[in-house]
Scaffold this motif. Structure first.
Motif, PDB file in Angstrom:
ATOM      1  N   GLU A  21      45.266  41.345  40.126  1.00 49.79           N
ATOM      2  CA  GLU A  21      45.860  40.067  40.513  1.00 49.79           C
ATOM      3  C   GLU A  21      46.913  39.606  39.511  1.00 49.79           C
ATOM      4  O   GLU A  21      47.060  38.425  39.236  1.00 49.79           O
ATOM      5  CB  GLU A  21      44.781  39.004  40.708  1.00 49.79           C
ATOM      6  CG  GLU A  21      43.779  39.347  41.778  1.00 49.79           C
ATOM      7  CD  GLU A  21      42.609  38.380  41.841  1.00 49.79           C
ATOM      8  OE1 GLU A  21      42.557  37.461  40.996  1.00 49.79           O
ATOM      9  OE2 GLU A  21      41.767  38.549  42.717  1.00 49.79           O
ATOM     10  N   GLY A  22      47.618  40.533  38.929  1.00 53.68           N
ATOM     11  CA  GLY A  22      48.713  40.201  38.039  1.00 53.68           C
ATOM     12  C   GLY A  22      48.332  39.838  36.626  1.00 53.68           C
ATOM     13  O   GLY A  22      49.179  39.380  35.869  1.00 53.68           O
ATOM     14  N   CYS A  23      47.072  40.000  36.247  1.00 56.42           N
ATOM     15  CA  CYS A  23      46.681  39.688  34.876  1.00 56.42           C
ATOM     16  C   CYS A  23      45.565  40.631  34.431  1.00 56.42           C
ATOM     17  O   CYS A  23      44.907  41.272  35.243  1.00 56.42           O
ATOM     18  CB  CYS A  23      46.245  38.231  34.745  1.00 56.42           C
ATOM     19  SG  CYS A  23      44.790  37.803  35.697  1.00 56.42           S
ATOM     20  N   VAL A  24      45.378  40.692  33.135  1.00 56.01           N
ATOM     21  CA  VAL A  24      44.317  41.512  32.566  1.00 56.01           C
ATOM     22  C   VAL A  24      43.006  40.750  32.686  1.00 56.01           C
ATOM     23  O   VAL A  24      42.938  39.569  32.354  1.00 56.01           O
ATOM     24  CB  VAL A  24      44.609  41.849  31.089  1.00 56.01           C
ATOM     25  CG1 VAL A  24      43.469  42.633  30.477  1.00 56.01           C
ATOM     26  CG2 VAL A  24      45.913  42.611  30.969  1.00 56.01           C
ATOM     27  N   GLN A  25      41.983  41.423  33.194  1.00 59.72           N
ATOM     28  CA  GLN A  25      40.687  40.793  33.380  1.00 59.72           C
ATOM     29  C   GLN A  25      39.605  41.658  32.758  1.00 59.72           C
ATOM     30  O   GLN A  25      39.776  42.856  32.587  1.00 59.72           O
ATOM     31  CB  GLN A  25      40.382  40.595  34.869  1.00 59.72           C
ATOM     32  CG  GLN A  25      41.353  39.673  35.544  1.00 59.72           C
ATOM     33  CD  GLN A  25      40.918  39.328  36.952  1.00 59.72           C
ATOM     34  OE1 GLN A  25      39.834  39.681  37.397  1.00 59.72           O
ATOM     35  NE2 GLN A  25      41.769  38.614  37.657  1.00 59.72           N
ATOM     36  N   VAL A  26      38.507  41.013  32.405  1.00 60.07           N
ATOM     37  CA  VAL A  26      37.329  41.722  31.918  1.00 60.07           C
ATOM     38  C   VAL A  26      36.316  41.707  33.041  1.00 60.07           C
ATOM     39  O   VAL A  26      36.016  40.657  33.604  1.00 60.07           O
ATOM     40  CB  VAL A  26      36.763  41.056  30.646  1.00 60.07           C
ATOM     41  CG1 VAL A  26      35.445  41.686  30.246  1.00 60.07           C
ATOM     42  CG2 VAL A  26      37.764  41.166  29.513  1.00 60.07           C
ATOM     43  N   GLU A  27      35.804  42.893  33.364  1.00 58.92           N
ATOM     44  CA  GLU A  27      34.835  43.045  34.437  1.00 58.92           C
ATOM     45  C   GLU A  27      33.502  43.441  33.830  1.00 58.92           C
ATOM     46  O   GLU A  27      33.449  44.344  33.000  1.00 58.92           O
ATOM     47  CB  GLU A  27      35.335  44.104  35.406  1.00 58.92           C
ATOM     48  CG  GLU A  27      34.589  44.212  36.682  1.00 58.92           C
ATOM     49  CD  GLU A  27      35.257  45.176  37.630  1.00 58.92           C
ATOM     50  OE1 GLU A  27      35.840  44.722  38.617  1.00 58.92           O
ATOM     51  OE2 GLU A  27      35.192  46.394  37.375  1.00 58.92           O
ATOM     52  N   ALA A  28      32.437  42.755  34.223  1.00 62.23           N
ATOM     53  CA  ALA A  28      31.104  43.015  33.688  1.00 62.23           C
ATOM     54  C   ALA A  28      30.215  43.552  34.796  1.00 62.23           C
ATOM     55  O   ALA A  28      30.200  43.011  35.903  1.00 62.23           O
ATOM     56  CB  ALA A  28      30.508  41.729  33.125  1.00 62.23           C
ATOM     57  N   HIS A  29      29.486  44.622  34.490  1.00 55.48           N
ATOM     58  CA  HIS A  29      28.521  45.202  35.421  1.00 55.48           C
ATOM     59  C   HIS A  29      27.164  45.202  34.737  1.00 55.48           C
ATOM     60  O   HIS A  29      27.032  45.689  33.623  1.00 55.48           O
ATOM     61  CB  HIS A  29      28.899  46.643  35.781  1.00 55.48           C
ATOM     62  CG  HIS A  29      30.176  46.763  36.527  1.00 55.48           C
ATOM     63  ND1 HIS A  29      30.238  46.687  37.885  1.00 55.48           N
ATOM     64  CD2 HIS A  29      31.446  46.933  36.094  1.00 55.48           C
ATOM     65  CE1 HIS A  29      31.488  46.820  38.268  1.00 55.48           C
ATOM     66  NE2 HIS A  29      32.244  46.970  37.200  1.00 55.48           N
ATOM     67  N   CYS A  34      28.285  42.162  39.607  1.00 55.30           N
ATOM     68  CA  CYS A  34      29.582  42.419  38.988  1.00 55.30           C
ATOM     69  C   CYS A  34      30.290  41.083  38.829  1.00 55.30           C
ATOM     70  O   CYS A  34      30.433  40.330  39.788  1.00 55.30           O
ATOM     71  CB  CYS A  34      30.405  43.361  39.864  1.00 55.30           C
ATOM     72  SG  CYS A  34      32.070  43.633  39.257  1.00 55.30           S
ATOM     73  N   LEU A  35      30.709  40.776  37.608  1.00 54.87           N
ATOM     74  CA  LEU A  35      31.411  39.532  37.306  1.00 54.87           C
ATOM     75  C   LEU A  35      32.793  39.860  36.773  1.00 54.87           C
ATOM     76  O   LEU A  35      33.000  40.920  36.176  1.00 54.87           O
ATOM     77  CB  LEU A  35      30.653  38.724  36.245  1.00 54.87           C
ATOM     78  CG  LEU A  35      29.192  38.400  36.539  1.00 54.87           C
ATOM     79  CD1 LEU A  35      28.539  37.805  35.304  1.00 54.87           C
ATOM     80  CD2 LEU A  35      29.108  37.441  37.691  1.00 54.87           C
ATOM     81  N   ARG A  36      33.729  38.939  36.954  1.00 48.92           N
ATOM     82  CA  ARG A  36      35.087  39.179  36.486  1.00 48.92           C
ATOM     83  C   ARG A  36      35.679  37.873  35.989  1.00 48.92           C
ATOM     84  O   ARG A  36      35.470  36.821  36.582  1.00 48.92           O
ATOM     85  CB  ARG A  36      35.922  39.717  37.645  1.00 48.92           C
ATOM     86  CG  ARG A  36      37.241  40.277  37.241  1.00 48.92           C
ATOM     87  CD  ARG A  36      37.990  40.898  38.416  1.00 48.92           C
ATOM     88  NE  ARG A  36      37.229  41.974  39.019  1.00 48.92           N
ATOM     89  CZ  ARG A  36      36.882  42.028  40.299  1.00 48.92           C
ATOM     90  NH1 ARG A  36      37.204  41.058  41.111  1.00 48.92           N
ATOM     91  NH2 ARG A  36      36.204  43.047  40.769  1.00 48.92           N
ATOM     92  N   THR A  37      36.426  37.935  34.886  1.00 47.08           N
ATOM     93  CA  THR A  37      37.097  36.753  34.351  1.00 47.08           C
ATOM     94  C   THR A  37      38.439  37.178  33.751  1.00 47.08           C
ATOM     95  O   THR A  37      38.567  38.289  33.234  1.00 47.08           O
ATOM     96  CB  THR A  37      36.236  36.065  33.271  1.00 47.08           C
ATOM     97  OG1 THR A  37      36.881  34.848  32.877  1.00 47.08           O
ATOM     98  CG2 THR A  37      36.051  36.923  32.047  1.00 47.08           C
TER      99      THR A  37
END
Length: 107
Positions: A21-29, A34-37
């Motif tokens: 989505e046009g930005c760097v995100q951290v994804e947690a599993h 699964c979470l993303r911020t």
């Protein structure tokens, strides 16, 4: 830092940095979810991962404590009856000639 990465104090979680989505995100599993911020300016991926899991943990603890206390979400009031309600302008019936298809197929 490798991708995926782990954080020592967050056992059971694995993280990876993704460009979405046009930005760097951290994804947690972890633990079946699964979470993303998004990665905030000046924030490291480890700090973003910590922030993400902390927020989820606080949310889950609050839900669990509310369940233990027996608090339920208040049901919304039912809509009032529509006795005597009428439209300001009476609807006019459409004739078949006025009906046009929204999609026209061209052969």
């Amino acid at each position: 830092m490798s991708n995926p990465f782990s954080v020592r104090w967050l056992a059971g979680w694995t993280f990876q940095t993704v460009f979405m989505e046009g930005c760097v995100q951290v994804e947690a599993h972890g633990f079946g979810i699964c979470l993303r911020t998004p990665l905030l300016p000046g924030e490291s991926p480890v700090v973003a991962a910590d922030r993400l899991v902390l927020a989820e943990d606080q949310r889950r603890r609050a839900l669990h404590n509310a369940w233990l206390r027996g608090n339920r979400i208040q049901a919304t009031e039912p809509a009032p009856p529509l006795n005597g309600a009428s439209a300001e302008v009476e609807p006019t019936p459409l004739e078949n000639s006025e009906l046009e298809p929204l999609i026209r197929l061209v052969a």
